[in-house]
Design an enzyme around this catalytic site. Structure first.
Site, PDB file in Angstrom:
ATOM      1  CG  ASN A  58     -32.560  71.576  67.090  1.00 46.90           C
ATOM      2  OD1 ASN A  58     -33.343  72.356  66.545  1.00 46.90           O
ATOM      3  ND2 ASN A  58     -32.740  71.149  68.322  1.00 46.90           N
ATOM      4  CG  ASP A 245     -24.782  70.800  73.774  1.00 51.54           C
ATOM      5  OD1 ASP A 245     -25.464  70.664  74.807  1.00 51.54           O
ATOM      6  OD2 ASP A 245     -25.282  71.098  72.664  1.00 51.54           O
TER       7      ASP A 245
END
Length: 370
Positions: A58, A245
């Protein structure tokens, strides 16, 4: 032009003959019959490792939980498929049907190496239990940490007929291991049967208020392509888990507006297969919030683009647990969830019951280790 020596020519002829013999052995190996014997537990592990790159993480450098789940499933699929083809005449591929509660114990970062070790720990007549452990390694310092533990269940499907479930070559365990494995098998079988009839359709939110279920509810639409699929042209379980997810992460980030990470995944149940060419809609919504964690229900609905009747069906369902992190990477409090209506209250109460049960289980396991 110089002529090759006689010894050199004879050496080349020997090499060609040897290569031809190996090629014949590979191409004309006779089919193996199912033997009435038990496989010993010596070669029931498989190791998979991969360097974590920027596209795995991320914006703050934490590797997405979905990428770890995908790697776990790949390791489990390899060891399961390999084992199921050791003694069967018909070739088959292992298909993921369930993932037990999975815990993310330590974060993994860009530049670290993930080592996934899969081991078959139980077999029934038509299914296998695979336990996977993920170790993170800092290749600069040599430091290692336990990142993840997971338990997966597979069934072998024939390459000739995807609806045909093959028999699993039996594995010889001692009496205690066999008894414990049987208990786990019966428990997961019962749990899967309870969720097989789930047909609830998630309604879209309408003018949601902040910190309500509808405010953070999110959906992702994905067209299943060849790169997503197995030899059967059905979606890899790891691909589906990665999508789930991602959606759960969006829900969590929208609710608390901070850096979030996957803490654990409750049992993932694969109800029906998803074929190439289907459009999948992955939807996530908050169900329960404790002081520092968020439970997010994620469902996957699939619909074929080519079938005459465009019927949508529930393919996968699961609960993801996310936590919010402060600037130092520590878990912090999250805003409480505003519950509206009887249905949301019912889901909230069920989520709270799961939270209490899982917390008690963790405490008992911790006490047992001490």
């Amino acid at each position: 032009m110089q002529k090759a020596s006689k010894s050199h020519v004879s050496g080349l002829e020997k090499d060609k003959a040897r290569e031809g013999q190996v090629w014949k052995m590979r191409c004309f190996r006779p089919p193996r019959k199912f033997l009435l014997c038990e496989v010993e537990t010596g070669n029931l592990k498989h190791d998979l490792c991969r360097l974590m790159r920027p596209d795995d993480a991320n914006i703050v450098g934490n590797v997405h939980g979905g990428n770890i789940l995908k790697m776990i499933e790949e390791a489990g699929c390899i060891i399961s498929t390999r084992h199921c083809n050791t003694q069967n005449e018909d070739r088959c591929v292992a298909v993921l049907v369930r993932v037990e509660k999975t815990e993310f114990l330590s974060p993994l970062f860009i530049g670290e190496v993930a080592h996934a070790t899969a081991e078959i720990t139980y077999t029934s007549q038509h299914s296998l239990e695979v336990q996977v452990k993920v170790i993170g390694e800092n290749i600069l310092t040599g430091a290692k940490k336990l990142v993840n533990r997971a338990v997966l269940w597979y069934v072998p499907c024939s390459l000739q007929n995807v609806d045909k479930i093959m028999e699993v070559p039996p594995i010889k365990f001692d009496a205690e291991q066999e008894a414990e494995g049987r208990k786990r098998y019966e428990a997961q079988k019962t749990a899967r049967l309870k969720t097989n009839d789930l047909v609830e359709v998630v309604p879209p939110p309408s003018k949601p208020e902040k910190h309500t279920v509808g405010f953070s509810q999110s959906s992702l639409i994905h067209l299943v392509g060849p790169s997503d699929c197995t030899l059967h042209d059905f979606v890899h379980g790891g691909v589906t888990m990665k999508l789930m997810d991602e959606v759960a992460g969006i829900v969590a980030a929208r609710h608390c507006n901070t850096n979030i990470v996957t803490a654990s995944v409750d049992a993932i149940n694969f109800h029906r297969k998803i074929k190439k060419g289907c459009v999948v809609t992955v939807t996530g919504r908050l169900t329960f919030i404790s002081s520092k964690s968020m439970e997010i229900e994620v469902v996957v609905d699939a619909c074929s683009l080519v079938d005459a009747e465009k019927v949508s069906y529930r393919a996968v369902s699961a609960f993801f647990i996310f936590i919010s992190l402060d600037k130092f990477g520590k878990a912090q409090s999250v805003p409480p969830l505003k519950v509206n209506g009887e249905e949301e209250q019912r889901r909230y109460d069920e989520g709270q019951a799961r939270y209490v049960m899982n917390k008690a289980k963790r405490l008992s396991e911790k006490e047992a280790k001490q």
